[in-house]
Design a protein around this motif. Structure first.
Motif, PDB file in Angstrom:
ATOM      1  N   GLY A 126      -7.609  14.297  -8.743  1.00 10.74           N
ATOM      2  CA  GLY A 126      -6.275  14.382  -8.049  1.00 10.74           C
ATOM      3  C   GLY A 126      -6.771  14.834  -6.480  1.00 10.74           C
ATOM      4  N   GLY A 127      -7.984  15.539  -6.410  1.00  6.19           N
ATOM      5  CA  GLY A 127      -8.554  15.764  -5.309  1.00  6.19           C
ATOM      6  C   GLY A 127      -8.236  17.213  -4.669  1.00  6.19           C
ATOM      7  N   ILE A 128      -6.968  17.670  -4.600  1.00 11.20           N
ATOM      8  CA  ILE A 128      -6.544  18.867  -4.082  1.00 11.20           C
ATOM      9  C   ILE A 128      -5.701  19.834  -5.007  1.00 11.20           C
ATOM     10  CG2 ILE A 128      -6.926  18.282  -1.504  1.00 11.20           C
ATOM     11  CD1 ILE A 128      -3.973  17.295  -1.478  1.00 11.20           C
ATOM     12  N   PHE A 129      -5.954  20.927  -4.740  1.00 14.38           N
ATOM     13  CA  PHE A 129      -5.329  21.942  -5.600  1.00 14.38           C
ATOM     14  C   PHE A 129      -5.058  23.530  -4.973  1.00 14.38           C
ATOM     15  CE2 PHE A 129      -8.280  19.332  -8.153  1.00 14.38           C
ATOM     16  CZ  PHE A 129      -7.295  18.939  -9.303  1.00 14.38           C
ATOM     17  N   VAL A 130      -4.138  24.057  -4.883  1.00 17.83           N
ATOM     18  CA  VAL A 130      -3.980  25.372  -4.426  1.00 17.83           C
ATOM     19  C   VAL A 130      -3.674  26.305  -5.487  1.00 17.83           C
ATOM     20  CG1 VAL A 130      -2.112  27.168  -3.212  1.00 17.83           C
ATOM     21  CG2 VAL A 130      -2.693  24.507  -2.432  1.00 17.83           C
ATOM     22  N   GLU A 131      -4.821  27.191  -5.623  1.00 16.40           N
ATOM     23  CA  GLU A 131      -4.703  28.081  -6.993  1.00 16.40           C
ATOM     24  C   GLU A 131      -5.027  29.346  -6.420  1.00 16.40           C
ATOM     25  OE1 GLU A 131      -7.887  26.549  -9.326  1.00 16.40           O
ATOM     26  OE2 GLU A 131      -6.604  24.644  -9.927  1.00 16.40           O
ATOM     27  N   LYS A 132      -3.992  30.417  -6.553  1.00 14.62           N
ATOM     28  CA  LYS A 132      -4.102  31.808  -6.247  1.00 14.62           C
ATOM     29  C   LYS A 132      -4.527  32.020  -4.723  1.00 14.62           C
ATOM     30  CE  LYS A 132      -5.841  33.181 -10.732  1.00 14.62           C
ATOM     31  NZ  LYS A 132      -6.858  33.763 -11.644  1.00 14.62           N
ATOM     32  N   GLY A 133      -3.764  31.424  -4.139  1.00 16.89           N
ATOM     33  CA  GLY A 133      -3.857  31.345  -2.532  1.00 16.89           C
ATOM     34  C   GLY A 133      -5.161  30.754  -1.903  1.00 16.89           C
ATOM     35  N   LEU A 134      -5.996  29.908  -2.646  1.00 19.08           N
ATOM     36  CA  LEU A 134      -7.176  29.322  -2.239  1.00 19.08           C
ATOM     37  C   LEU A 134      -6.913  27.819  -2.399  1.00 19.08           C
ATOM     38  CD1 LEU A 134      -9.749  31.274  -4.252  1.00 19.08           C
ATOM     39  CD2 LEU A 134      -9.040  31.588  -2.127  1.00 19.08           C
ATOM     40  N   LEU A 135      -7.435  27.072  -1.619  1.00 31.17           N
ATOM     41  CA  LEU A 135      -7.488  25.660  -1.568  1.00 31.17           C
ATOM     42  C   LEU A 135      -8.947  24.919  -2.097  1.00 31.17           C
ATOM     43  CD1 LEU A 135      -6.439  22.988  -0.512  1.00 31.17           C
ATOM     44  CD2 LEU A 135      -7.542  23.197   1.744  1.00 31.17           C
ATOM     45  N   LYS A 136      -8.698  24.301  -3.316  1.00 34.44           N
ATOM     46  CA  LYS A 136      -9.953  23.539  -3.694  1.00 34.44           C
ATOM     47  C   LYS A 136      -9.659  22.174  -3.772  1.00 34.44           C
ATOM     48  CE  LYS A 136     -10.249  23.303  -8.470  1.00 34.44           C
ATOM     49  NZ  LYS A 136     -10.444  23.593  -9.902  1.00 34.44           N
ATOM     50  N   ILE A 137     -10.838  21.505  -3.341  1.00 32.32           N
ATOM     51  CA  ILE A 137     -10.961  20.246  -3.022  1.00 32.32           C
ATOM     52  C   ILE A 137     -11.910  19.689  -3.871  1.00 32.32           C
ATOM     53  CG2 ILE A 137     -11.432  18.288  -1.495  1.00 32.32           C
ATOM     54  CD1 ILE A 137     -10.809  20.217   0.846  1.00 32.32           C
ATOM     55  N   SER A 138     -11.640  18.690  -5.031  1.00 31.42           N
ATOM     56  CA  SER A 138     -12.623  18.332  -5.996  1.00 31.42           C
ATOM     57  C   SER A 138     -12.715  16.869  -5.625  1.00 31.42           C
ATOM     58  CB  SER A 138     -11.852  18.495  -7.242  1.00 31.42           C
ATOM     59  OG  SER A 138     -11.727  20.027  -7.533  1.00 31.42           O
ATOM     60  N   PHE A 139     -14.172  16.304  -6.172  1.00 35.40           N
ATOM     61  CA  PHE A 139     -14.651  14.880  -6.169  1.00 35.40           C
ATOM     62  C   PHE A 139     -15.208  14.785  -7.278  1.00 35.40           C
ATOM     63  CE2 PHE A 139     -15.262  15.782  -1.211  1.00 35.40           C
ATOM     64  CZ  PHE A 139     -13.740  15.585  -0.915  1.00 35.40           C
ATOM     65  N   ASN A 140     -14.936  13.640  -8.019  1.00 31.79           N
ATOM     66  CA  ASN A 140     -15.828  13.012  -9.249  1.00 31.79           C
ATOM     67  C   ASN A 140     -16.274  11.907  -8.962  1.00 31.79           C
ATOM     68  OD1 ASN A 140     -15.117  11.293 -11.769  1.00 31.79           O
ATOM     69  ND2 ASN A 140     -15.980  13.391 -12.698  1.00 31.79           N
ATOM     70  N   TYR A 141     -17.701  11.559  -9.341  1.00 31.03           N
ATOM     71  CA  TYR A 141     -18.568  10.398  -8.729  1.00 31.03           C
ATOM     72  C   TYR A 141     -18.947   9.917 -10.087  1.00 31.03           C
ATOM     73  CZ  TYR A 141     -18.437  12.127  -3.877  1.00 31.03           C
ATOM     74  OH  TYR A 141     -18.233  12.708  -2.722  1.00 31.03           O
ATOM     75  N   TRP A 142     -18.228   8.966 -10.389  1.00 34.89           N
ATOM     76  CA  TRP A 142     -18.452   8.193 -11.637  1.00 34.89           C
ATOM     77  C   TRP A 142     -18.634   6.721 -11.412  1.00 34.89           C
ATOM     78  CZ3 TRP A 142     -16.512   4.260 -14.423  1.00 34.89           C
ATOM     79  CH2 TRP A 142     -16.799   4.072 -15.838  1.00 34.89           C
ATOM     80  N   PHE A 143     -19.641   6.151 -12.144  1.00 38.09           N
ATOM     81  CA  PHE A 143     -20.238   4.822 -11.605  1.00 38.09           C
ATOM     82  C   PHE A 143     -19.951   3.854 -12.808  1.00 38.09           C
ATOM     83  CE2 PHE A 143     -22.296   7.126  -8.750  1.00 38.09           C
ATOM     84  CZ  PHE A 143     -22.480   6.449  -7.362  1.00 38.09           C
ATOM     85  N   SER A 144     -19.115   2.760 -12.979  1.00 35.47           N
ATOM     86  CA  SER A 144     -18.853   1.828 -13.863  1.00 35.47           C
ATOM     87  C   SER A 144     -20.304   1.028 -13.995  1.00 35.47           C
ATOM     88  CB  SER A 144     -17.804   0.791 -13.629  1.00 35.47           C
ATOM     89  OG  SER A 144     -18.142  -0.032 -12.444  1.00 35.47           O
ATOM     90  N   CYS A 145     -21.263   0.781 -13.070  1.00 38.24           N
ATOM     91  CA  CYS A 145     -22.435   0.319 -13.441  1.00 38.24           C
ATOM     92  C   CYS A 145     -23.538   0.638 -12.428  1.00 38.24           C
ATOM     93  CB  CYS A 145     -22.254  -1.198 -13.010  1.00 38.24           C
ATOM     94  SG  CYS A 145     -21.893  -1.801 -11.426  1.00 38.24           S
ATOM     95  N   GLY A 146     -24.807   0.685 -12.630  1.00 40.48           N
ATOM     96  CA  GLY A 146     -26.008   1.102 -11.748  1.00 40.48           C
ATOM     97  C   GLY A 146     -26.134   2.422 -11.813  1.00 40.48           C
ATOM     98  N   SER A 147     -25.748   3.553 -12.703  1.00 39.19           N
ATOM     99  CA  SER A 147     -25.835   4.733 -12.844  1.00 39.19           C
ATOM    100  C   SER A 147     -25.521   5.517 -14.112  1.00 39.19           C
ATOM    101  CB  SER A 147     -25.798   5.729 -11.681  1.00 39.19           C
ATOM    102  OG  SER A 147     -26.051   7.110 -11.801  1.00 39.19           O
ATOM    103  N   TRP A 148     -26.139   6.330 -14.694  1.00 39.90           N
ATOM    104  CA  TRP A 148     -25.716   6.861 -16.154  1.00 39.90           C
ATOM    105  C   TRP A 148     -25.000   8.360 -15.499  1.00 39.90           C
ATOM    106  CZ3 TRP A 148     -24.882   4.970 -20.666  1.00 39.90           C
ATOM    107  CH2 TRP A 148     -25.685   3.574 -20.990  1.00 39.90           C
ATOM    108  N   TYR A 149     -24.994   8.717 -14.365  1.00 40.87           N
ATOM    109  CA  TYR A 149     -24.754  10.145 -14.015  1.00 40.87           C
ATOM    110  C   TYR A 149     -23.399  10.226 -13.523  1.00 40.87           C
ATOM    111  CZ  TYR A 149     -29.635  11.769 -14.170  1.00 40.87           C
ATOM    112  OH  TYR A 149     -30.673  12.210 -14.578  1.00 40.87           O
ATOM    113  N   VAL A 150     -22.777  11.010 -14.070  1.00 36.76           N
ATOM    114  CA  VAL A 150     -21.400  11.634 -13.465  1.00 36.76           C
ATOM    115  C   VAL A 150     -21.400  13.010 -12.692  1.00 36.76           C
ATOM    116  CG1 VAL A 150     -19.132  12.289 -14.024  1.00 36.76           C
ATOM    117  CG2 VAL A 150     -20.291  10.522 -15.360  1.00 36.76           C
ATOM    118  N   ASN A 151     -21.028  13.107 -11.318  1.00 30.37           N
ATOM    119  CA  ASN A 151     -21.094  14.405 -10.508  1.00 30.37           C
ATOM    120  C   ASN A 151     -20.068  14.928 -10.176  1.00 30.37           C
ATOM    121  OD1 ASN A 151     -24.259  14.093  -9.875  1.00 30.37           O
ATOM    122  ND2 ASN A 151     -23.598  11.888  -9.703  1.00 30.37           N
TER     123      ASN A 151
END
Length: 241
Positions: A126-151
């Protein structure tokens, strides 16, 4: 593992910097949105401790010229339209004040021309959150091909010293085949870092979790308005070859 991660993320990011003009104040959130752009994420919550709900939006250009045909693996079409994050303080009388913006490609595009198998980094979180007066920005890197890693990457900002300063950074990487997981958590207020290795998400591999704490000396104060993709590597102290 960091070498692998470096290679993956090197393919993701673009260094193009674009500009848009925004009013400093407006009556409605919609009044800040440039023509031809749309809101794709919108959250609210008190960020400056005045008891009023502030707003954070991610907007995206809708220029059809930024949608490319993909002849490689991945999606048939790649949406390369840029995204901008905007933070608005609610005024006590009426309207809103633009408190912060980042239009330096810190917010990733839906697709990547260099890595067409990469899913939208905002899709899972969802990318953005406001929690307890803080702004959190979240990214999830998931590849459908080419890499087994999720970051996964979380940037945590607090409004202090008249700006949104980065006070926390959480990063994890997970290998979908082996179940191996590692993570890093940094507290810029206490200047402490924890690095955890040996975690396992698979029943076939024993968990040999080990966490090491250390002190850090940040290279700078990270401000939301000035964040760029290169800061990711600097924070994790990854040297790009």
């Amino acid at each position: 593992m960091k070498r692998i991660l470096l290679f993956i993320l090197f393919l993701i990011f673009s260094t193009n910097i674009f500009s848009q003009n925004f009013p400093q104040q407006a009556k409605l959130i919609e009044d800040f949105i440039p023509k031809g752009w749309k809101v794709i994420n919108h959250v609210q919550g008190d960020l400056n401790k005045d008891g009023l709900d502030d707003h954070v939006v991610i907007i995206e250009d809708t220029d059809p010229r930024n949608v490319k045909i993909n002849i490689n693996l991945g999606s048939d079409k790649l949406n390369l339209n840029p995204r901008i994050i905007l933070v608005f303080f609610k005024n006590k009388n009426q309207g809103y004040t633009l408190a912060a913006k980042n239009n330096s490609n810190f917010i990733p595009t839906e697709n990547s021309e260099e890595s067409p198998c990469l899913e939208d980094p905002l899709l899972e979180t969802g990318g953005i959150f406001v929690e307890k007066g803080l702004l959190k920005i979240s990214f999830n890197y998931w590849f459908s091909c080419g890499s087994w890693y999720v970051n996964n990457v979380d940037y945590i900002f607090r409004f202090q010293n008249s700006r949104f300063e980065l006070i926390g950074f959480d990063h994890s990487e997970f290998h979908r085949a082996t179940g191996e997981k590692s993570s890093t958590s940094i507290n810029f207020s206490t200047k402490k870092k924890s690095e955890t290795t040996g975690e396992s998400m698979s029943d076939d591999h024993p968990d040999k979790k080990k966490t090491v704490w250390s002190s850090i000396k940040p290279k700078k104060i990270y401000d939301l308005q000035d964040m760029v993709d290169e800061d990711y590597f600097e924070i994790l102290d990854i040297k790009r070859n």
